[in-house]
Design a protein around this motif. Structure first.
Motif: not given
Length: 70
Positions: A16-20, A62-70
């Motif tokens: 998910k972080t790489l997709q962000v 850091g890694l993307k926290p669940d439920g949050l976006t940039i």
């Protein structure tokens, strides 16, 4: 939670972080992106450190926290 479940959860968060990171690059640098007008089209860019390396992006953010976006 089992070690396997924790490992899989980490893999999911990494993906998910790489997709962000990929989506952020598209918004800022791909004029064909439907969101470009709100980012790259307005002059928003990504620092060279992050642009070159998803590893450095993750090291800083850091890694993307669940439920949050940039």
């Amino acid at each position: 939670m089992s070690d396997i479940a924790q490992d899989l959860g980490g893999v999911v968060r990494l993906r998910k972080t790489l997709q962000v990171w990929r989506d952020m690059k598209q918004r800022c640098y791909n004029p064909r992106s439907r969101k470009f007008k709100n980012y790259g089209g307005r002059g928003i860019s990504i620092c060279p450190r992050w642009l070159e390396s998803p590893e450095l992006f993750i090291a800083d953010m850091g890694l993307k926290p669940d439920g949050l976006t940039i």
